[in-house]
Design a protein around this motif. Structure first.
Motif, PDB file in Angstrom:
ATOM      1  N   ASN A   1      -4.929  35.326  18.675  1.00 53.31           N
ATOM      2  CA  ASN A   1      -4.554  35.143  20.136  1.00 53.31           C
ATOM      3  C   ASN A   1      -3.322  34.242  20.209  1.00 53.31           C
ATOM      4  O   ASN A   1      -2.328  34.626  21.046  1.00 53.31           O
ATOM      5  CB  ASN A   1      -5.564  34.711  20.797  1.00 53.31           C
TER       6      ASN A   1
ATOM      7  N   VAL B   1      -6.396  28.081  27.286  1.00 51.30           N
ATOM      8  CA  VAL B   1      -7.613  27.541  27.780  1.00 51.30           C
ATOM      9  C   VAL B   1      -8.762  28.425  27.250  1.00 51.30           C
ATOM     10  O   VAL B   1      -9.853  27.854  26.824  1.00 51.30           O
ATOM     11  CB  VAL B   1      -7.555  27.186  29.141  1.00 51.30           C
ATOM     12  N   LEU B   2      -8.607  29.760  27.720  1.00 52.34           N
ATOM     13  CA  LEU B   2      -9.821  30.538  27.368  1.00 52.34           C
ATOM     14  C   LEU B   2     -10.249  30.601  25.930  1.00 52.34           C
ATOM     15  O   LEU B   2     -11.398  30.546  25.420  1.00 52.34           O
ATOM     16  CB  LEU B   2      -9.394  31.963  27.870  1.00 52.34           C
TER      17      LEU B   2
ATOM     18  N   TYR C   1     -12.058  27.643  24.944  1.00 52.70           N
ATOM     19  CA  TYR C   1     -13.421  27.588  25.302  1.00 52.70           C
ATOM     20  C   TYR C   1     -14.437  28.615  24.482  1.00 52.70           C
ATOM     21  O   TYR C   1     -15.287  28.264  24.554  1.00 52.70           O
ATOM     22  CB  TYR C   1     -13.388  28.222  26.681  1.00 52.70           C
TER      23      TYR C   1
ATOM     24  N   ILE D   1     -17.664  27.620  22.900  1.00 52.18           N
ATOM     25  CA  ILE D   1     -18.933  28.120  23.304  1.00 52.18           C
ATOM     26  C   ILE D   1     -19.426  28.810  22.163  1.00 52.18           C
ATOM     27  O   ILE D   1     -20.794  28.918  22.128  1.00 52.18           O
ATOM     28  CB  ILE D   1     -18.858  29.109  24.581  1.00 52.18           C
TER      29      ILE D   1
END
Lengths: 128, 241
Positions: B179, B220-221, B224, B228
């Motif tokens: 990404n 940010v995603l 995260y 998670i």
């Protein structure tokens, strides 16, 4: 995914007024609210199409690569040159397809297909 | 600026260090890891120094980061996961700052290198496996046999489940690195168009603005998501249901 975490915290701005003991009461109320506001949880948000596509590709590749690597390593160790690598090529593909299937079926990322399936069904029932 | 789009990912040794035939050079990648760690530490030390009941702007930001991480652990692992909060939080901050600092021009994005993310993912994977065996002993292996499997299919299924287990750290590492890589290559390519198009260059600049915002979200995603998923793996090891 990120929407849950941002959206489930309302009332962040109205902290400017109120005294200290009032603050304690509101803190307790907010904690209770946060504990109650579970459900939904991770992975329930709709992901974008390109994200899912990328993930499926990565899962397929990772399964295959790990299978090949393990097969190659075992071959070197046991001296059974091509055979274990061939076997693990297929097993790795199966693992990759299994993981990709789990992405497509909207299951979470934890170990074990059976457990993931059960958990998703339980979540679905909870929603209904 | 006409450099190849992958030029930005080159590792350059800043302080060459050689120890016993191994290369321990302090590289630009390492430099930005230090920068990210210092920035994160500085943010937390400075913003909570006043310890105000009514938080200021910076303190509110750090409290929000804390709450997001604590909520993440509570939702996925439950209250037993609180012991692992320091590790999860450090991981989240390291990735978040790495991703965000990498978006500043002339910096280096260490999270775009799969070796960095793979090392982090392996640390999580090995740690989680140790926790699983420590808490459940050999019972942890039950995870690999789906319930209600016909005994004939069991050996095959167990091998596939184990391979699927081993592929998780790699898919985790690849998701983050790819990404980041894709976003930065895209920005560099568009920047190349700006020069090539001359007067019409404002069109790709507009696109770049939009994509930069998207990359901000992705940065940010992805931090995260990585965190998670680590929590989900931890939950497997602790609760094993």
């Amino acid at each position: 995914m990120v929407d849950d975490s941002a959206g489930s915290r309302p009332g962040k701005t109205d902290e400017a007024d109120g005294s200290a003991d009032d603050f304690d009461a509101r803190l307790r109320a907010a904690r209770a609210r946060e504990e109650k506001a579970e459900g939904g949880g991770p992975g329930s948000g709709a992901s974008s199409g390109i994200g899912v596509g990328l993930r499926v590709g990565i899962e397929l590749f990772a399964g295959l690569a790990v299978g090949l690597a393990i097969g190659w390593g075992l071959d070197r160790w046991l001296g059974t040159k091509p055979w274990l690598m061939i076997a693990f090529f297929f097993l790795g593909s199966a693992a990759g397809i299994l993981n990709a299937y789990r992405v497509g079926a909207g299951m979470d990322d934890s170990v074990g297909l059976g457990a993931a399936q059960r958990r998703r069904d339980a979540k679905d029932q909870g929603k209904r | 600026m006409t450099a190849s789009p992958v030029e930005q990912f080159r590792i350059e040794p800043l302080v060459p260090i050689k120890l016993g035939g191994l290369d321990f050079s302090f590289t630009n990648s390492a430099l930005f890891m230090v920068v990210a760690a210092c920035a994160a530490s500085a943010l937390f030390v400075l913003s909570v120094r006043r310890r105000a009941v009514i938080p200021g702007r910076w303190q509110a930001a750090t409290e929000m980061l804390y709450e997001v991480t604590a909520g993440m652990i509570r939702d996925t692992v439950g209250s037993e996961g609180r012991r692992y909060f320091p590790f999860i939080f450090t991981l989240f901050m390291f990735l978040l700052f790495g991703n965000l600092i990498g978006l500043i021009p002339y910096t280096f994005t260490y999270t775009s290198h799969i070796i960095v993310t793979a090392a982090l993912a392996m640390a999580v994977f090995i740690g989680v496996t140790i926790i699983g065996f420590a808490r459940h002993g050999l019972g942890y292996l039950h995870l690999f046999l789906p319930e209600g499997t016909p005994i004939v299919a069991a050996p095959l299924l167990i091998v596939i489940e184990i391979l699927s287990y081993f592929s998780r750290p790699f898919s985790l590492a690849m998701r983050l690195a790819i990404n980041m890589l894709v976003g930065h290559v895209l920005l560099q390519l568009l920047a190349g168009f700006v020069i090539a198009l001359g007067v019409l260059g404002f069109v790709p600049i507009g696109f770049m603005g939009a994509i930069f915002l998207l990359e901000l979200l992705v940065a940010v995603l992805q931090a995260y998501v990585f965190t998670i998923l680590s929590c989900i793996y931890l939950n497997d090891a602790i609760h094993m249901h």
